[in-house]
Design an enzyme around this catalytic site. Structure first.
Site, PDB file in Angstrom:
ATOM      1  N   GLY A 269       0.799  -1.091  -0.022  1.00  0.00           N
ATOM      2  CA  GLY A 269       0.043  -0.092  -0.105  1.00  0.00           C
ATOM      3  C   GLY A 269       0.820   1.346   0.044  1.00  0.00           C
ATOM      4  CB  SER A 270       4.385   1.995  -0.460  1.00  0.00           C
ATOM      5  OG  SER A 270       4.461   0.934  -1.542  1.00  0.00           O
TER       6      SER A 270
ATOM      7  CE1 TYR B   5      -8.161   0.088   9.502  1.00  0.00           C
ATOM      8  CE2 TYR B   5      -8.797   1.091  11.373  1.00  0.00           C
ATOM      9  CZ  TYR B   5      -7.788   1.096  10.294  1.00  0.00           C
ATOM     10  OH  TYR B   5      -6.754   1.639  10.217  1.00  0.00           O
TER      11      TYR B   5
ATOM     12  CB  ALA C 129     -11.616  -6.719  15.670  1.00  0.00           C
TER      13      ALA C 129
HETATM   14  P1  NAP Z   1      -4.553   5.135   1.952  1.00  0.00           P
HETATM   15  O1  NAP Z   1      -3.934   6.704   1.691  1.00  0.00           O
HETATM   16  O2  NAP Z   1      -5.760   4.998   2.176  1.00  0.00           O
HETATM   17  O3  NAP Z   1      -3.698   4.119   0.919  1.00  0.00           O
HETATM   18  C1  NAP Z   1      -3.816   2.821   1.273  1.00  0.00           C
HETATM   19  C2  NAP Z   1      -3.027   2.135   0.442  1.00  0.00           C
HETATM   20  O4  NAP Z   1      -3.412   0.576   0.603  1.00  0.00           O
HETATM   21  C3  NAP Z   1      -3.037   2.371  -1.068  1.00  0.00           C
HETATM   22  O5  NAP Z   1      -1.812   2.299  -1.505  1.00  0.00           O
HETATM   23  C4  NAP Z   1      -3.885   1.225  -1.486  1.00  0.00           C
HETATM   24  O6  NAP Z   1      -3.588   0.860  -2.907  1.00  0.00           O
HETATM   25  C5  NAP Z   1      -3.560   0.165  -0.626  1.00  0.00           C
HETATM   26  N1  NAP Z   1      -4.652  -0.829  -0.331  1.00  0.00           N
HETATM   27  C6  NAP Z   1      -5.834  -0.538  -0.177  1.00  0.00           C
HETATM   28  N2  NAP Z   1      -6.558  -1.546  -0.196  1.00  0.00           N
HETATM   29  C7  NAP Z   1      -5.644  -2.778  -0.804  1.00  0.00           C
HETATM   30  C8  NAP Z   1      -6.220  -3.936  -1.129  1.00  0.00           C
HETATM   31  N3  NAP Z   1      -7.287  -4.796  -1.072  1.00  0.00           N
HETATM   32  N4  NAP Z   1      -4.899  -4.674  -1.686  1.00  0.00           N
HETATM   33  C9  NAP Z   1      -4.052  -3.926  -1.685  1.00  0.00           C
HETATM   34  N5  NAP Z   1      -3.589  -2.949  -1.623  1.00  0.00           N
HETATM   35  C10 NAP Z   1      -4.675  -2.008  -0.932  1.00  0.00           C
HETATM   36  O7  NAP Z   1      -4.135   4.521   3.690  1.00  0.00           O
HETATM   37  P2  NAP Z   1      -3.458   5.585   4.725  1.00  0.00           P
HETATM   38  O8  NAP Z   1      -4.374   6.402   5.348  1.00  0.00           O
HETATM   39  O9  NAP Z   1      -2.021   5.803   4.338  1.00  0.00           O
HETATM   40  O10 NAP Z   1      -3.339   4.279   5.713  1.00  0.00           O
HETATM   41  C11 NAP Z   1      -2.099   3.429   5.857  1.00  0.00           C
HETATM   42  C12 NAP Z   1      -2.197   2.308   6.941  1.00  0.00           C
HETATM   43  O11 NAP Z   1      -2.352   3.142   8.122  1.00  0.00           O
HETATM   44  C13 NAP Z   1      -3.295   1.484   6.804  1.00  0.00           C
HETATM   45  O12 NAP Z   1      -2.885   0.324   7.475  1.00  0.00           O
HETATM   46  C14 NAP Z   1      -4.137   2.102   7.923  1.00  0.00           C
HETATM   47  O13 NAP Z   1      -5.119   1.452   8.305  1.00  0.00           O
HETATM   48  C15 NAP Z   1      -3.176   2.649   8.757  1.00  0.00           C
HETATM   49  N6  NAP Z   1      -3.863   3.757   9.428  1.00  0.00           N
HETATM   50  C16 NAP Z   1      -4.209   4.867   8.946  1.00  0.00           C
HETATM   51  C17 NAP Z   1      -4.678   6.215   9.736  1.00  0.00           C
HETATM   52  C18 NAP Z   1      -4.959   7.555   8.978  1.00  0.00           C
HETATM   53  O14 NAP Z   1      -5.434   8.274   9.922  1.00  0.00           O
HETATM   54  N7  NAP Z   1      -4.959   7.627   7.800  1.00  0.00           N
HETATM   55  C19 NAP Z   1      -4.957   5.868  11.112  1.00  0.00           C
HETATM   56  C20 NAP Z   1      -4.703   4.671  11.659  1.00  0.00           C
HETATM   57  C21 NAP Z   1      -4.017   3.579  10.911  1.00  0.00           C
HETATM   58  P3  NAP Z   1      -4.140   1.793  -4.241  1.00  0.00           P
HETATM   59  O15 NAP Z   1      -3.343   3.012  -4.030  1.00  0.00           O
HETATM   60  O16 NAP Z   1      -3.940   0.968  -5.385  1.00  0.00           O
HETATM   61  O17 NAP Z   1      -5.611   1.698  -3.937  1.00  0.00           O
END
Ligand code: NAP
Length: 263
Positions: A24-25, A167, A169
């Site tokens: 997910g980078s 999510y 959990a």
């Molecule tokens: P984001 O901007 O939504 O980006 C998600 C990334 O994961 C994207 O590159 C996406 O790929 C990939 N992805 C999503 N669904 C996928 C799937 N089914 N198969 C393969 N790849 C998939 O996420 P983020 O906000 O940076 O979050 C990153 C991590 O931090 C996650 O684990 C999230 O739960 C955790 N987190 C985030 C927050 C927050 O506030 N943002 C808070 C707590 C935890 P595509 O680009 O191809 O769609």
């Protein structure tokens, strides 16, 4: 006691010769971690669910820092995706010795209305795929007696959102797996840790945080009264993925501006 004053900290953060898969980078936190690891010399395998503009642009930015980096794709909700991602990697280089499990999905649904399929899909991407990629990468890490596994969890491990029960959990389960495996693989020079982000300004939060009233309610709960930027997670990831963090394992590092704290 005889001290070794030559601690050479810069060298301990250096990642030249390492290969890092960051799931997910293409966007958000994963993108920032990929850039950080590339900046410190790792060959980075950038990953997105499918080919996309953001994936291309993330790879371009990563390659400016680490030219041998490349991208792979695979939707982690599909059965066999981790194995197919591993096959793509093997066309370029051996499997990674740094594994950052960052990709996740989340749905907002009242717990008593969550459809079975929705629950399964979140567990598949956020937990099962992490386990599968850890299992795939472990033999090489064990053989070379060096490895780093880093999962990206959430503040919801501590403070589950009422409308994101599965999510939250799945993140708690992943963190439990981290502690379990960390104890078992430490002897091979492999560390396993988790970062628990708070509220980051990324694509997934864009719509919710564009509502000023909601945004104020959120920032009022955060001791710093600010969101994090994706790059705020990169330093923590670098520490846990490098030799500087070699004695840290089974840890859960909150990067949340204090959001998890009671008060
Ligand atoms: P984001 O901007 O939504 O980006 C998600 C990334 O994961 C994207 O590159 C996406 O790929 C990939 N992805 C999503 N669904 C996928 C799937 N089914 N198969 C393969 N790849 C998939 O996420 P983020 O906000 O940076 O979050 C990153 C991590 O931090 C996650 O684990 C999230 O739960 C955790 N987190 C985030 C927050 C927050 O506030 N943002 C808070 C707590 C935890 P595509 O680009 O191809 O769609």
């Amino acid at each position: 006691m005889k001290y070794d004053d030559d601690i050479n900290l810069c060298k301990k953060f250096d990642l030249h010769g390492r290969r890092a898969l960051v799931t997910g980078s293409a966007r958000g936190i994963g993108r920032a971690i990929a850039l950080g690891l590339a900046e410190y010399g790792a060959q980075v395998i950038v990953h997105g669910a499918a080919p996309s503009g953001p994936l291309e642009s993330a790879l371009e930015a990563v390659r400016k820092r680490s030219p041998s980096s490349f991208s792979v794709t695979g939707n982690l909700s599909d059965a066999g995706a981790p194995e197919r991602i591993a096959e793509q990697i093997k066309h370029h280089c051996p499997l990674p010795d740094i594994l950052v499990l960052n990709a996740s999905i989340q749905y907002r649904t009242k717990w008593f209305e969550i459809p079975h399929e929705e629950a399964l899909k979140q567990m598949q991407v956020n937990f099962n795929a992490s386990l599968a990629l850890m299992q795939i990468c472990f033999p090489l890490m064990k053989e070379q007696k060096w490895g780093r596994i880093l999962t990206i969890g959430s503040v919801q491990e501590f403070r589950p959102h009422p409308d994101m029960a599965i999510y939250a959990a799945s993140k708690a389960a992943q963190e439990n797996l981290v502690r379990n495996v960390a104890r078992q693989v430490a002897v091979y020079g492999i560390t396993v840790n988790n970062i628990a982000p708070g509220v980051f300004a990324t694509d997934r939060n864009e719509e919710a945080l564009s509502n000023p009233e909601y945004a104020k309610r959120v920032t009022d709960c955060i001791p710093t009264h600010t969101y994090a930027e994706p790059s705020d997670a990169a330093g923590a990831a670098l520490l846990l993925c490098s030799d500087a963090g070699r004695y840290i394992t089974g840890a859960n590092l909150a990067v949340d501006g204090g959001l998890r704290l009671p008060g």
